[in-house]
Write a protein that holds these residues in place. Structure first.
Motif, PDB file in Angstrom:
ATOM      1  N   GLN A 352      28.693 -18.288  29.758  1.00  0.00           N
ATOM      2  CA  GLN A 352      29.979 -18.362  29.068  1.00  0.00           C
ATOM      3  C   GLN A 352      29.981 -17.561  27.763  1.00  0.00           C
ATOM      4  OE1 GLN A 352      30.913 -22.487  28.434  1.00  0.00           O
ATOM      5  NE2 GLN A 352      30.821 -23.022  30.612  1.00  0.00           N
ATOM      6  N   LEU A 353      28.814 -17.005  27.370  1.00  0.00           N
ATOM      7  CA  LEU A 353      28.709 -16.285  26.107  1.00  0.00           C
ATOM      8  C   LEU A 353      28.744 -14.776  26.361  1.00  0.00           C
ATOM      9  CD1 LEU A 353      25.891 -18.399  24.417  1.00  0.00           C
ATOM     10  CD2 LEU A 353      28.358 -18.666  24.195  1.00  0.00           C
ATOM     11  N   GLU A 354      29.553 -14.074  25.551  1.00  0.00           N
ATOM     12  CA  GLU A 354      29.695 -12.618  25.693  1.00  0.00           C
ATOM     13  C   GLU A 354      29.323 -11.957  24.363  1.00  0.00           C
ATOM     14  OE1 GLU A 354      33.110  -9.231  26.591  1.00  0.00           O
ATOM     15  OE2 GLU A 354      33.638 -11.367  26.444  1.00  0.00           O
ATOM     16  N   LEU A 355      28.380 -11.003  24.433  1.00  0.00           N
ATOM     17  CA  LEU A 355      27.918 -10.306  23.240  1.00  0.00           C
ATOM     18  C   LEU A 355      28.784  -9.072  23.004  1.00  0.00           C
ATOM     19  CD1 LEU A 355      25.822 -10.110  20.967  1.00  0.00           C
ATOM     20  CD2 LEU A 355      24.386  -8.758  22.536  1.00  0.00           C
ATOM     21  N   LEU A 356      29.380  -8.985  21.786  1.00  0.00           N
ATOM     22  CA  LEU A 356      30.243  -7.866  21.411  1.00  0.00           C
ATOM     23  C   LEU A 356      29.721  -7.233  20.127  1.00  0.00           C
ATOM     24  CD1 LEU A 356      33.715  -9.583  21.991  1.00  0.00           C
ATOM     25  CD2 LEU A 356      32.503  -8.066  23.568  1.00  0.00           C
ATOM     26  N   TYR A 357      30.020  -5.938  19.968  1.00  0.00           N
ATOM     27  CA  TYR A 357      29.605  -5.238  18.762  1.00  0.00           C
ATOM     28  C   TYR A 357      30.838  -4.707  18.050  1.00  0.00           C
ATOM     29  CZ  TYR A 357      24.900  -5.431  20.674  1.00  0.00           C
ATOM     30  OH  TYR A 357      23.707  -5.861  21.161  1.00  0.00           O
ATOM     31  N   GLN A 358      30.851  -4.839  16.761  1.00  0.00           N
ATOM     32  CA  GLN A 358      31.986  -4.374  15.961  1.00  0.00           C
ATOM     33  C   GLN A 358      31.464  -3.434  14.876  1.00  0.00           C
ATOM     34  OE1 GLN A 358      35.216  -7.105  14.907  1.00  0.00           O
ATOM     35  NE2 GLN A 358      34.742  -6.672  12.764  1.00  0.00           N
ATOM     36  N   ILE A 359      32.111  -2.240  14.796  1.00  0.00           N
ATOM     37  CA  ILE A 359      31.660  -1.223  13.844  1.00  0.00           C
ATOM     38  C   ILE A 359      32.019  -1.663  12.432  1.00  0.00           C
ATOM     39  CG2 ILE A 359      31.962   1.170  13.073  1.00  0.00           C
ATOM     40  CD1 ILE A 359      32.547   1.933  15.966  1.00  0.00           C
ATOM     41  N   GLN A 360      31.084  -1.434  11.499  1.00  0.00           N
ATOM     42  CA  GLN A 360      31.324  -1.665  10.080  1.00  0.00           C
ATOM     43  C   GLN A 360      31.579  -0.316   9.401  1.00  0.00           C
ATOM     44  OE1 GLN A 360      27.613  -3.699   9.200  1.00  0.00           O
ATOM     45  NE2 GLN A 360      28.687  -5.689   9.049  1.00  0.00           N
ATOM     46  N   VAL A 361      32.584  -0.271   8.553  1.00  0.00           N
ATOM     47  CA  VAL A 361      32.952   0.988   7.885  1.00  0.00           C
ATOM     48  C   VAL A 361      32.979   0.767   6.383  1.00  0.00           C
ATOM     49  CG1 VAL A 361      34.281   1.830   9.849  1.00  0.00           C
ATOM     50  CG2 VAL A 361      35.417   0.472   8.076  1.00  0.00           C
ATOM     51  N   ASP A 362      32.893   1.913   5.654  1.00  0.00           N
ATOM     52  CA  ASP A 362      33.004   1.834   4.191  1.00  0.00           C
ATOM     53  C   ASP A 362      34.447   2.047   3.782  1.00  0.00           C
ATOM     54  OD1 ASP A 362      33.492   4.496   4.534  1.00  0.00           O
ATOM     55  OD2 ASP A 362      31.597   5.180   3.658  1.00  0.00           O
ATOM     56  N   LEU A 365      36.325   4.576   5.524  1.00  0.00           N
ATOM     57  CA  LEU A 365      36.401   4.286   6.959  1.00  0.00           C
ATOM     58  C   LEU A 365      35.329   5.032   7.757  1.00  0.00           C
ATOM     59  CD1 LEU A 365      40.282   4.304   7.526  1.00  0.00           C
ATOM     60  CD2 LEU A 365      38.756   2.382   7.031  1.00  0.00           C
ATOM     61  N   LYS A 366      34.226   5.341   7.071  1.00  0.00           N
ATOM     62  CA  LYS A 366      33.126   5.971   7.790  1.00  0.00           C
ATOM     63  C   LYS A 366      32.211   4.874   8.331  1.00  0.00           C
ATOM     64  CE  LYS A 366      33.041  10.189   5.025  1.00  0.00           C
ATOM     65  NZ  LYS A 366      32.225  11.049   4.109  1.00  0.00           N
ATOM     66  N   PRO A 367      31.782   5.010   9.563  1.00  0.00           N
ATOM     67  CA  PRO A 367      30.890   3.980  10.144  1.00  0.00           C
ATOM     68  C   PRO A 367      29.584   3.875   9.341  1.00  0.00           C
ATOM     69  CG  PRO A 367      31.755   5.412  11.855  1.00  0.00           C
ATOM     70  CD  PRO A 367      32.107   6.062  10.539  1.00  0.00           C
ATOM     71  N   ILE A 368      29.215   2.656   8.987  1.00  0.00           N
ATOM     72  CA  ILE A 368      27.954   2.437   8.259  1.00  0.00           C
ATOM     73  C   ILE A 368      27.048   1.439   8.974  1.00  0.00           C
ATOM     74  CG2 ILE A 368      28.914   2.982   5.991  1.00  0.00           C
ATOM     75  CD1 ILE A 368      29.202  -0.033   5.525  1.00  0.00           C
ATOM     76  N   GLY A 369      27.526   0.877  10.046  1.00  0.00           N
ATOM     77  CA  GLY A 369      26.700  -0.088  10.749  1.00  0.00           C
ATOM     78  C   GLY A 369      27.477  -0.809  11.826  1.00  0.00           C
ATOM     79  N   VAL A 370      26.811  -1.736  12.412  1.00  0.00           N
ATOM     80  CA  VAL A 370      27.406  -2.518  13.499  1.00  0.00           C
ATOM     81  C   VAL A 370      27.028  -3.984  13.304  1.00  0.00           C
ATOM     82  CG1 VAL A 370      27.467  -2.918  15.991  1.00  0.00           C
ATOM     83  CG2 VAL A 370      27.294  -0.585  15.116  1.00  0.00           C
ATOM     84  N   GLU A 371      27.982  -4.869  13.519  1.00  0.00           N
ATOM     85  CA  GLU A 371      27.662  -6.301  13.513  1.00  0.00           C
ATOM     86  C   GLU A 371      27.853  -6.834  14.928  1.00  0.00           C
ATOM     87  OE1 GLU A 371      30.188  -8.526  10.964  1.00  0.00           O
ATOM     88  OE2 GLU A 371      32.036  -7.988  11.994  1.00  0.00           O
ATOM     89  N   ALA A 372      26.987  -7.785  15.270  1.00  0.00           N
ATOM     90  CA  ALA A 372      27.041  -8.379  16.608  1.00  0.00           C
ATOM     91  C   ALA A 372      27.821  -9.680  16.552  1.00  0.00           C
ATOM     92  CB  ALA A 372      25.642  -8.644  17.134  1.00  0.00           C
ATOM     93  N   LEU A 373      28.697  -9.850  17.506  1.00  0.00           N
ATOM     94  CA  LEU A 373      29.485 -11.075  17.619  1.00  0.00           C
ATOM     95  C   LEU A 373      29.211 -11.713  18.977  1.00  0.00           C
ATOM     96  CD1 LEU A 373      32.905  -9.714  16.266  1.00  0.00           C
ATOM     97  CD2 LEU A 373      31.141 -10.976  14.995  1.00  0.00           C
ATOM     98  N   LEU A 374      29.199 -13.011  18.988  1.00  0.00           N
ATOM     99  CA  LEU A 374      28.987 -13.737  20.236  1.00  0.00           C
ATOM    100  C   LEU A 374      30.234 -14.541  20.534  1.00  0.00           C
ATOM    101  CD1 LEU A 374      26.756 -14.182  22.361  1.00  0.00           C
ATOM    102  CD2 LEU A 374      26.120 -16.264  21.105  1.00  0.00           C
ATOM    103  N   ARG A 375      30.934 -14.153  21.592  1.00  0.00           N
ATOM    104  CA  ARG A 375      32.171 -14.847  21.964  1.00  0.00           C
ATOM    105  C   ARG A 375      31.857 -15.868  23.050  1.00  0.00           C
ATOM    106  NH1 ARG A 375      37.114 -11.103  23.173  1.00  0.00           N
ATOM    107  NH2 ARG A 375      37.022 -11.033  20.893  1.00  0.00           N
ATOM    108  N   TRP A 376      32.383 -17.075  22.823  1.00  0.00           N
ATOM    109  CA  TRP A 376      32.156 -18.194  23.747  1.00  0.00           C
ATOM    110  C   TRP A 376      33.409 -18.396  24.590  1.00  0.00           C
ATOM    111  CZ3 TRP A 376      30.695 -23.844  21.900  1.00  0.00           C
ATOM    112  CH2 TRP A 376      30.424 -24.648  23.014  1.00  0.00           C
TER     113      TRP A 376
END
Length: 395
Positions: A352-362, A365-376
């Motif tokens: 039931q858990l789905e791993l998603l990634y969301q881009i982090q920007v400064d 609006l330049k990409p500086i990283g990625v955060e992981a999210l877990l959707r239930w």
């Protein structure tokens, strides 16, 4: 008309009956102070000849055990003063072989003719040595049994103390607390407070300095806690670094129970926060306290201990070196967390858990990283997004 005088045949028949009964007939002349008829059988048993015995009372008195003379005198006085119907006594006589033998005497004064003025003291003597030996053996056994019973009582008391005492701190233990709590909730006690006291980071002390230092620290903590309570209150070590205080507000203290318990909690935290000197070490340790009140927080031992433990858990979770009183919301929050943890474990198995990634920007609006999210993807419920903390510690 005079009564017929006894004949020699009558005397012989009496002597035969007395001997058949194992009795030894004797007769003394109280006026002359002489033995008219000695206890022949008795003296022969003791190894004496009739010539040695003679007709004086002195010989008999000389072989009576000194410890038995007072009892004989007492019996004679009681009979003479009319407080006894006859003379009865038991005593030891010294045999010719040096052994002491127990005998008994029964006697009575028989008055003779008035013109003679003679008083005849007649009685019987019989051997009671076997009976006395049995009595002495029984008394010895009874003394031994009494001593063994005393030792057994002492052992039982010692075992009872051991069963309710913590061997390290010499405080009461968990069993003793539970027994006192059972009496409390059964109606034998007044409103009281149950405080669970737990040392913060005690494991760190053990790891840094060793268990010997940790044990000394626990003993010093026990002494400090004892200084914080009244003599009628109870303090125990529940196990590990957890202590329990069962407190009742003093009768001369008019404050509400909770207010009084708050003052105790503040005192305990202040006392525990003082540094501990252990050998060359200066050790610092703090405490957290969870409190539950009887009867407000529960009418059973399980309820009270569980809710004091819940309050302790919340005190530690909120920063340590704190005290917290149980509130129903604490229990609800723990139940919800437990439910979420169980459902998450099931969610892992059922995917039931789905791993998603969301881009982090400064700011540009330049990409500086990625955060992981877990959707239930919880079936039929979207309210599960209301939790934020991690459901269990990261490893």
């Amino acid at each position: 008309m005079r009564s017929p005088q006894p004949t020699s045949d009558d005397h012989d028949r009496l002597q035969l009956a007395v001997e058949a009964a194992g009795l030894d007939l004797w007769e003394n002349d109280l006026v002359a102070g002489t033995v008219t008829h000695p206890a022949t059988r008795t003296f022969i048993e003791l190894g004496y000849s009739l010539e040695e015995v003679g007709n004086s009372l002195n010989f008999w008195l000389d072989i009576v055990h000194p410890e038995d003379r007072p009892a004989i005198d007492t019996a004679l006085v009681a009979y003479r003063e009319g407080r006894a119907d006859n003379y009865r006594s038991e005593f030891r006589l010294l045999g010719k072989d040096g052994e002491w033998v127990w005998y008994a005497n029964y006697g009575k004064v028989m008055r003779g003719a008035k013109e003679s003025g003679m008083h005849r003291f007649i009685g019987v003597t019989f051997n009671i040595n076997d009976r006395k030996q049995r009595e002495e053996e029984l008394a010895r056994i009874n003394r031994l049994l009494s001593l063994q019973n005393q030792q057994l009582d002492q052992m039982n008391n010692h075992l009872e103390k051991l069963s309710t005492t913590d061997p390290l701190t010499k405080l009461y233990n968990r069993r003793a607390v539970n027994e006192r709590l059972h009496r409390l909730v059964s109606g034998e006690g007044a409103a009281s407070g149950l405080l669970f006291v737990d040392l913060d980071n005690f494991k760190k002390t053990n790891d840094l300095y060793g268990h010997d230092v940790g044990d000394i620290l626990l003993c010093q903590v026990a002494q400090r806690l004892q200084s914080c309570i009244d003599s009628n209150d109870m303090i125990a070590r529940f196990g590990g670094d957890e202590f329990v205080l069962l407190i009742r507000a003093p009768e001369n203290d008019r404050r509400p129970l909770r207010q009084y318990l708050e003052s105790v909690c503040q005192l305990v935290l202040s006392v525990l926060a003082q540094p501990y000197v252990i050998g060359d070490l200066l050790v610092y340790s703090y405490g957290s306290i969870g409190a539950a009140c009887f009867p407000e927080d529960g009418w059973s031992v399980d309820e009270l201990t569980k809710r004091a433990d819940i309050a302790l858990y919340c005190a530690k979770k909120q920063g340590r070196n704190l005290y917290r009183f149980f509130e129903p919301s604490m229990e609800v929050a723990l139940q919800q967390q437990d439910s979420i943890e169980k459902e998450l474990r099931a969610a892992l198995k059922s995917r039931q858990l789905e791993l998603l990634y969301q881009i982090q920007v400064d700011r540009e609006l330049k990409p500086i990283g990625v955060e992981a999210l877990l959707r239930w993807h919880h079936p039929g419920c979207s309210a599960r997004w209301n939790f934020c903390p991690m459901p269990w510690p990261a490893t």
